[in-house]
Design an enzyme around this catalytic site. Structure first.
Site, PDB file in Angstrom:
ATOM      1  N   GLY A  45      11.710  -8.704   1.438  1.00 33.28           N
ATOM      2  CA  GLY A  45      11.173  -9.094   0.273  1.00 33.28           C
ATOM      3  C   GLY A  45      10.517  -8.480  -0.905  1.00 33.28           C
ATOM      4  O   GLY A  45      11.803  -7.775  -1.023  1.00 33.28           O
ATOM      5  N   GLN A  50       7.006  -4.744  -9.030  1.00 35.15           N
ATOM      6  CA  GLN A  50       8.772  -4.454  -9.183  1.00 35.15           C
ATOM      7  C   GLN A  50       9.224  -5.203  -9.926  1.00 35.15           C
ATOM      8  O   GLN A  50      10.475  -5.095 -10.237  1.00 35.15           O
ATOM      9  CB  GLN A  50       9.427  -4.552  -7.559  1.00 35.15           C
ATOM     10  N   CYS A 105      15.058  -0.647   0.289  1.00 37.09           N
ATOM     11  CA  CYS A 105      14.284  -1.104  -0.695  1.00 37.09           C
ATOM     12  C   CYS A 105      14.506  -1.548  -2.996  1.00 37.09           C
ATOM     13  O   CYS A 105      15.853  -0.608  -2.718  1.00 37.09           O
ATOM     14  CB  CYS A 105      12.895  -0.246  -1.423  1.00 37.09           C
ATOM     15  N   LEU A 106      13.933  -2.454  -2.644  1.00 37.13           N
ATOM     16  CA  LEU A 106      15.255  -3.296  -4.115  1.00 37.13           C
ATOM     17  C   LEU A 106      15.122  -1.797  -5.758  1.00 37.13           C
ATOM     18  O   LEU A 106      15.638  -2.369  -6.298  1.00 37.13           O
ATOM     19  CB  LEU A 106      14.867  -4.644  -4.601  1.00 37.13           C
ATOM     20  N   HIS A 147       6.192  -2.584   4.240  1.00 37.79           N
ATOM     21  CA  HIS A 147       6.305  -1.565   3.803  1.00 37.79           C
ATOM     22  C   HIS A 147       5.855  -2.260   1.893  1.00 37.79           C
ATOM     23  O   HIS A 147       5.647  -1.824   0.630  1.00 37.79           O
ATOM     24  CB  HIS A 147       8.309  -1.868   3.566  1.00 37.79           C
ATOM     25  N   GLU A 148       6.089  -4.198   1.777  1.00 41.27           N
ATOM     26  CA  GLU A 148       5.438  -4.742   0.352  1.00 41.27           C
ATOM     27  C   GLU A 148       4.076  -3.574   0.352  1.00 41.27           C
ATOM     28  O   GLU A 148       3.416  -3.913  -0.698  1.00 41.27           O
ATOM     29  CB  GLU A 148       5.969  -6.248   0.692  1.00 41.27           C
ATOM     30  N   HIS A 151       4.334  -1.203  -1.348  1.00 38.81           N
ATOM     31  CA  HIS A 151       3.750  -1.404  -3.146  1.00 38.81           C
ATOM     32  C   HIS A 151       3.474  -1.613  -3.680  1.00 38.81           C
ATOM     33  O   HIS A 151       2.590  -0.831  -5.461  1.00 38.81           O
ATOM     34  CB  HIS A 151       4.852  -2.742  -3.590  1.00 38.81           C
TER      35      HIS A 151
HETATM   36 ZN   LIG Z   1      10.695  -1.667  -1.299  1.00 36.60          ZN
END
Ligand SMILES: [Zn+2]
Length: 196
Positions: A45, A50, A105-106, A147-148, A151
């Protein structure tokens, strides 16, 4: 095109993102770039903040989770090929008893922690054609979406940890924000003069 992923510490990750309209410029190009960026970093995701944009857009493709042998066949099937764009999303309801799952998380490379979330969500959103949807998800699908979704609300998974865990992670998170980390995808760090 692969975009740099914004690292922990950047203020854009802390903004409550804004809805977009059908007139949002070059949306298709942005979505394509977000897919490229997510797949390049082996994520499931990616949310617009991000990549530096405080707008309510995120993309999800849970296919990499679908070959987990701990899952039932039905769960594997639900995850395989689940590829969706969520625009202007709003979680209407979260229900059930919280369960833990090890999240990463990226924007926060190399840190993984168990996070508690409710198992079932109802979410309304529009897709890339601005067609409205209202859907209910559970299990890992719900987890990735939650999670997304966090963000676009300016929330990171590390916010949901105990204060002890947060204290233990503090110096590692500071290092990430300064770019003192090895990562095999493009990133933009808030506390260094130049990205890499
Ligand atoms: Zn994340």
């Amino acid at each position: 095109m692969i975009l740099p992923i914004v690292a922990y510490g950047d203020p854009v990750l802390r903004k409550v993102a804004k809805d977009i309209g059908t007139d949002y410029p070059k949306l298709n190009e942005l979505l394509e770039n977000m897919w490229d960026t997510m797949y390049n970093a082996h994520g499931v995701g990616l949310a617009a903040p991000q990549v530096g944009l405080p707008i309510r857009v995120f993309v999800v493709d849970t296919t990499p989770f679908s070959d987990d042998e701990d899952l039932t066949e039905a769960e594997q099937k639900a995850l395989n090929g689940f590829k969706k764009v969520f625009i202007n999303a709003k979680i209407e309801e979260e229900t059930g008893k919280e369960w833990e799952f090890n999240e990463g998380c990226l924007s926060i490379p190399d840190i993984r922690e168990d996070v508690k979330r409710k198992p079932e969500i109802t979410i309304s959103y529009v897709d890339e054609h601005f067609k409205p949807h209202k859907e209910t998800y559970d299990g890992l699908l719900a987890r990735v979406i939650q999670h997304e979704y966090d963000h676009i609300e300016g929330v990171l998974f590390t916010d949901k940890l105990s204060s002890l865990k947060k204290r233990l992670l503090k110096s590692r998170l500071e290092k990430i924000s300064k770019g003192k980390i090895d990562v095999d995808y493009r990133m933009r760090f808030p506390n260094v003069k130049k990205g890499r």
